[in-house]
Enzyme design. Structure first.
Site, PDB file in Angstrom:
ATOM      1  N   CYS A   1       0.859  -1.181   0.000  1.00 51.22           N
ATOM      2  CA  CYS A   1       0.000   0.000   0.000  1.00 51.22           C
ATOM      3  C   CYS A   1       0.898   1.236   0.000  1.00 51.22           C
ATOM      4  O   CYS A   1       2.123   1.141   0.151  1.00 51.22           O
ATOM      5  CB  CYS A   1      -0.912   0.001   1.221  1.00 51.22           C
TER       6      CYS A   1
ATOM      7  N   HIS B   1       3.812   1.970  11.694  1.00 55.53           N
ATOM      8  CA  HIS B   1       2.693   1.729  12.611  1.00 55.53           C
ATOM      9  C   HIS B   1       2.485   2.858  13.607  1.00 55.53           C
ATOM     10  O   HIS B   1       1.469   2.891  14.295  1.00 55.53           O
ATOM     11  CB  HIS B   1       2.921   0.416  13.365  1.00 55.53           C
TER      12      HIS B   1
ATOM     13  N   HIS C   1      -0.560  -4.639  19.704  1.00 52.97           N
ATOM     14  CA  HIS C   1      -0.125  -4.261  18.358  1.00 52.97           C
ATOM     15  C   HIS C   1       0.489  -2.865  18.421  1.00 52.97           C
ATOM     16  O   HIS C   1      -0.004  -1.982  19.115  1.00 52.97           O
ATOM     17  CB  HIS C   1      -1.304  -4.283  17.391  1.00 52.97           C
TER      18      HIS C   1
ATOM     19  N   GLU D   1       0.533  -0.364  16.406  1.00 55.80           N
ATOM     20  CA  GLU D   1      -0.337   0.743  16.031  1.00 55.80           C
ATOM     21  C   GLU D   1      -1.274   1.111  17.176  1.00 55.80           C
ATOM     22  O   GLU D   1      -1.494   2.290  17.466  1.00 55.80           O
ATOM     23  CB  GLU D   1      -1.147   0.385  14.786  1.00 55.80           C
TER      24      GLU D   1
ATOM     25  N   CYS E   1      -8.108   1.400   6.795  1.00 52.67           N
ATOM     26  CA  CYS E   1      -7.520   2.060   5.629  1.00 52.67           C
ATOM     27  C   CYS E   1      -8.044   1.456   4.329  1.00 52.67           C
ATOM     28  O   CYS E   1      -8.484   0.306   4.281  1.00 52.67           O
ATOM     29  CB  CYS E   1      -5.992   2.028   5.698  1.00 52.67           C
TER      30      CYS E   1
ATOM     31  N   SER F   1       2.010  -5.216   3.218  1.00 50.42           N
ATOM     32  CA  SER F   1       3.441  -4.972   3.425  1.00 50.42           C
ATOM     33  C   SER F   1       4.314  -5.957   2.654  1.00 50.42           C
ATOM     34  O   SER F   1       5.492  -6.131   2.966  1.00 50.42           O
ATOM     35  CB  SER F   1       3.764  -5.050   4.929  1.00 50.42           C
TER      36      SER F   1
END
Length: 363
Positions: free
Chosen positions: A48, A110, A160, A162, A230, A303
């Protein structure tokens, strides 16, 4: 009977151990295939814009400043990317306290909490913030709602990176909701002042289910100003939803610590794929998965570089799956600028460009 297919593993720090595979004839004899063999190849898939920008940021930092360049956490969740950058001189660390004072340090895609930023400043690190702009959007939302004294329900996975970064923006206002099953345990100070945000890489369906349950409990629950999941996560899940009902087997290329890649495997199974597996590299594919399989779906996490998908397609071709049919459910043309710290450092040079390579993944 033909000779076994010999497949040598990718290097990149991995041991080069030849794997002798069963032949195509042996696999087909074990379970004959009904119908013509084919591959349904998801589009979009792979990198992305946020991942591309982050990887390029490390590459450009290495070119401009020279090795070593330190990176807090994995720049993106993909083994191939991390090992490739390590070979170029990047050093990955868990915390900024491990970085020598004054060193060039990149924050991963992240995102990080204000506490990490402050710790880096105390060490006088030359930081480059490669946080995905869409993650930064969620950070800004968290700060804004916290200033308005809202309780913020952050849908995401505890631990995580993020989620840790977003929660760190307003820890006294944010509580994490991992799944729909946790909704019953959620409590807030004022049911009239509560909003939900989410990690950007979640399952769209599960997130909607969690939101639905939260709204049943808190009818005044506010939505974020715009969708937090996203576009790339939504698009990749949309493509695999189209493919899964037709697939005897789905292969998702991606790492096990990649949230969006793991979600792709889960979505494939939820939407009808008879079997689905997550692999980092083609050599991890087990040819036994092909027994009785006519249609293979292939996709990759956000990714994952396209070269890893091509390796899987080459292996599939060896076993008779050479008919590749693209399944395109969305188009993507988003590019993000390089981090402002790099743009400033590269000002006036030919290297100061957008952070995306600008090419659609092709067969």
């Amino acid at each position: 009977m033909s000779a076994p297919v010999e497949n040598t593993s990718i290097s990149l720090g991995l041991p080069r151990v030849p794997k002798v595979r069963r032949t195509r004839e042996d696999v087909e004899a074990a379970a004959p295939v009904n119908g013509a063999k084919k591959v349904l190849l998801a589009a979009p898939r792979g990198y992305c814009a946020g991942v591309d920008r982050a990887v390029i940021a490390v590459e450009k930092a290495l070119e401009h400043y020279g090795a070593p360049v330190y990176v807090r956490k994995q720049i993106v969740h993909n083994r191939h990317v991390v090992e490739t950058l390590e070979a170029q001189g990047a050093i990955f660390v868990d915390e900024v306290e491990e970085v020598p004072e004054g060193s060039v340090t990149v924050f991963s895609a992240h995102g990080v909490s204000p506490a990490v930023v402050n710790a880096a400043e105390e060490r006088q690190l030359n930081t480059i913030d490669a946080t995905c702009p869409l993650v930064n959007k969620v950070h800004r939302e968290a700060v804004r709602f916290a200033k308005q004294d809202y309780d913020i329900l952050l849908i995401g996975h505890t631990g995580h990176e993020e989620v840790e970064g977003t929660a760190g923006e307003a820890p006294e206002h944010i509580q994490i909701v991992n799944s729909p099953d946790e909704v019953e345990q959620v409590t807030v100070r004022d049911p009239e002042k509560v909003v939900w945000l989410s990690q950007t890489t979640l399952s769209v369906d599960e997130t909607l289910e969690t939101v639905g349950r939260l709204k049943e409990k808190f009818p005044s629950l506010q939505n974020p100003p715009s969708d937090d999941i996203c576009y790339a996560t939504s698009n990749r899940q949309g493509a695999i939803k189209e493919i899964a009902p037709q697939a005897d087997l789905v292969i998702v290329v991606g790492s096990t610590n990649s949230s969006n890649s793991v979600r792709l495997k889960e979505v494939a199974l939820e939407y009808g794929a008879k079997q689905a597996y997550l692999v980092d590299f083609a050599h991890e594919v087990d040819e036994a998965w092909f027994e009785g399989v006519a249609t293979v779906g292939v996709t990759s996490g956000a990714s994952v570089p396209e070269v890893l998908v091509q390796d899987v397609l080459n292996l599939l071709s060896d076993y008779g799956y050479s008919d590749v049919e693209p399944v395109e459910t969305a188009t993507e043309d988003i590019l993000f600028s390089l981090p402002k710290e790099l743009r400033s450092a590269l000002k006036g040079t030919a290297e100061n460009h957008l952070g995306g390579r600008g090419a659609k993944p092709m067969r």
